[in-house]
Design an enzyme around this catalytic site. Structure first.
Site, short mmCIF file in Angstrom:
data_model
loop_
_atom_site.label_atom_id
_atom_site.label_comp_id
_atom_site.label_asym_id
_atom_site.label_seq_id
_atom_site.Cartn_x
_atom_site.Cartn_y
_atom_site.Cartn_z
N GLY A 1 0.80 -1.22 0.00
CA GLY A 1 0.00 0.00 0.00
C GLY A 1 0.83 1.27 0.00
O GLY A 1 2.03 1.28 -0.27
N SER B 1 1.10 22.02 8.25
CA SER B 1 2.20 21.75 9.19
C SER B 1 1.93 20.56 10.08
O SER B 1 2.38 20.50 11.22
CB SER B 1 2.46 22.98 10.07
OG SER B 1 1.40 23.15 11.01
N ALA C 1 2.33 16.25 10.46
CA ALA C 1 3.55 15.44 10.39
C ALA C 1 4.13 15.40 8.99
O ALA C 1 5.35 15.56 8.81
CB ALA C 1 3.25 14.03 10.90
N ILE C 2 3.29 15.21 7.96
CA ILE C 2 3.81 15.10 6.60
C ILE C 2 4.46 16.41 6.15
O ILE C 2 5.57 16.42 5.61
CB ILE C 2 2.67 14.71 5.63
CG1 ILE C 2 2.19 13.29 5.93
CG2 ILE C 2 3.14 14.80 4.17
CD1 ILE C 2 0.98 12.87 5.13
N GLU D 1 0.59 27.57 7.73
CA GLU D 1 -0.41 26.83 8.50
C GLU D 1 -1.60 27.73 8.82
O GLU D 1 -1.41 28.85 9.31
CB GLU D 1 0.22 26.30 9.79
CG GLU D 1 -0.75 25.69 10.79
CD GLU D 1 -1.55 24.53 10.22
OE1 GLU D 1 -2.80 24.62 10.27
OE2 GLU D 1 -0.93 23.57 9.73
N GLY E 1 -3.89 17.26 4.47
CA GLY E 1 -4.75 16.18 4.92
C GLY E 1 -4.98 15.14 3.85
O GLY E 1 -4.39 15.19 2.76
N ASP F 1 -7.45 3.87 7.43
CA ASP F 1 -7.75 5.27 7.10
C ASP F 1 -9.18 5.48 6.64
O ASP F 1 -9.72 6.58 6.80
CB ASP F 1 -6.78 5.77 6.02
CG ASP F 1 -5.37 5.95 6.53
OD1 ASP F 1 -5.16 5.83 7.76
OD2 ASP F 1 -4.46 6.20 5.71
N HIS G 1 22.05 3.63 32.31
CA HIS G 1 22.86 4.85 32.19
C HIS G 1 24.13 4.52 31.42
O HIS G 1 24.75 3.50 31.68
CB HIS G 1 23.22 5.39 33.57
CG HIS G 1 24.16 6.56 33.51
ND1 HIS G 1 23.75 7.84 33.22
CD2 HIS G 1 25.51 6.62 33.70
CE1 HIS G 1 24.78 8.65 33.25
NE2 HIS G 1 25.88 7.93 33.54
#
Length: 464
Positions: free
Chosen positions: A40, A180, A182-183, A202, A270, A310, A443
């Site tokens: 996909g 603005s 993620a992509i 944005e 989007g 989706d 650590h």
């Protein structure tokens, strides 16, 4: 006579192919239908190849800053064609891997355009030839595609979607990124590190608007420092293209419009679910704003038809689709899984620096009426971060003040997309602040900041 199966999966993305494998494991006879390439969008044109590009830009950034590490690197440059070729080879390798998995699990692969053709029926058309398949259960996992600007359709030359931005024939000199999320931020980061002059526009008041406000503010400051121009509260009104570039008219938060020249535009506003022309209307399957309505087990209102990923709505994430599909298949098989919920799905942005989060933001937690305790720890207080030369960023945790429940975690900085899973597991196990405080963290590691952030929420940080 139609080919008969227990389950037909329409779409082979990370939701579809994972569902098919799980169904095969549970003893079902399974078919998967794909019109393009197995894996996909995510595997071929999304998650994986973009990470290959971002790895290249990360390495290039380190090469151009070699002196910071006591190294010498002269005559630094790159070959755009080879960068793209590497990304495509990574996608190709994983596509071949999915093919191997289909063969291993004896899943029949039907190439072509699939469409529901009746109850328990699905037709597959390829090269004017149609094959009829039947099954007791049919799963729709057709994914989504990039949303176009209504007044400026992507042409692949000057106006790009994410697919075009992954296979550029030329490096942008002056790039406009619209959106603005993620992509958008990932492509802004990639092209900025590779030397393009980048502007991000944005409409909302802040970038990465689904993230915690402190994370958004940090990212705006950091990306601006890296040379990216950020314009919030603004919209693009008009785009005119020519052979030599793009003229974009941007209306700012002050209400004033200004036209500027760019070489290319990436539209990242989007996605749109792929629910057209697959037979939903004929069967009476309920949709809302183009998204298929389902319950916690992926069941639609029509018996025997399911939907995942989706096409069912946010969050639009590969790992959401995979898990959603597994729950759906196990329910079909009578395994009695817990219904799928979205309360504990991590979100990641693989820019430089990275962003990762899970659960409620501080603002959302307060809006829900909870009293909260908030802890925050900076990268500059962590020895490993300083040694890596990555001392910018922070880890933030949000707890319920009464119960100690970890309501949310928000991280920005190097490798936080790998670290976030620790908090995801903690929330899944219903861990409180007490268990997290008593956990031993190795650590020196970046993960120590996760511990310190928890301690900070209860006024116990050690290294700050």
């Amino acid at each position: 006579m139609a080919d008969q199966y227990d389950l037909i999966v329409l779409g082979s993305g990370p939701g579809g192919y994972v569902s098919a494998i799980r169904a095969s494991q549970l003893g079902m006879k399974v078919a998967i239908v794909e019109r393009e390439r197995l894996g996909g969008i995510c595997l071929n044109w999304g998650c994986i190849p973009t990470k290959a590009l971002l790895r290249t830009s990360e390495v290039y950034h380190y090469m151009t800053h070699a002196a910071d590490y006591g190294l010498k690197a002269d005559n630094i440059g790159f070959d755009l064609g080879k960068i793209v070729d590497r990304s495509r080879k990574v996608a190709g390798q994983l596509n071949a891997g999915v093919k191997g998995l289909m063969k291993k699990h004896k899943i029949a692969v039907h190439e072509g355009v699939g469409k529901l053709s009746g109850k328990g029926k699905l037709s597959v058309t390829q090269d004017d030839k149609t094959t009829e398949l039947t099954a007791r259960h049919i799963m729709i996992a057709t994914g989504a595609r990039a949303r176009d600007l209504p007044f400026a359709k992507a042409d692949g030359k000057r106006i790009w979607t994410y697919r075009h931005a992954m296979v550029p024939e030329e490096m942008p000199t002056k790039l406009l990124v619209i959106g603005s999320g993620a992509i958008g931020i990932e492509f802004a980061s990639f092209y900025n590190d590779m030397g393009a002059e980048v502007t991000v526009v944005e409409m909302l008041p802040r970038i990465l608007p689904v993230e915690d406000e402190e994370v958004s503010a940090f990212m705006e400051k950091r990306l601006t420092k890296e040379g990216i121009r950020i314009v919030t509260g603004a919209g693009v009104e008009k785009i005119d293209t020519s052979a030599g570039g793009v003229k974009a008219t941007i209306k700012g938060k002050d209400g004033q419009s200004k036209t500027e020249d760019y070489s290319h535009v990436v539209v990242a506003i989007g996605i749109v679910p792929n629910t057209e022309n697959i037979g939903l209307e004929e069967l009476g399957i309920t949709t809302e704003r183009g998204q298929i309505k389902v319950d916690g087990y992926g069941r639609t209102n029509v018996e025997g038809v399911y939907a995942i990923g989706d096409v069912t709505g946010a969050p639009w994430l590969a790992h959401k689709a995979s898990h959603e599909g597994i729950v759906c298949v196990e329910a079909i098989a009578g395994e009695k899984p817990h219904p799928f919920e979205t309360w504990n799905i991590p979100g990641c942005t693989y820019s430089r620096p990275q962003v990762a989060s899970v659960g409620l933001t501080e603002a959302k937690a307060k809006e829900s009426g909870r009293q909260v305790k908030v802890g925050k720890f900076p990268f500059i207080g962590n020895g490993k971060a300083i040694a890596l030369g990555e001392a910018d960023g922070f880890v933030k945790t949000v707890f319920d003040a009464k119960t100690g429940e970890l309501l949310g975690a928000h991280m920005v900085g190097a490798e936080v997309t790998e670290l976030i899973q620790g908090y995801v597991i903690a929330r899944q196990l219903e861990t409180t602040e007490a268990e997290l405080q008593e956990t031993v963290f190795a650590h020196p590691t970046l993960s120590e900041m996760m511990h310190e952030s928890v301690l900070a929420a209860y006024d116990r940080p050690i290294h700050i």
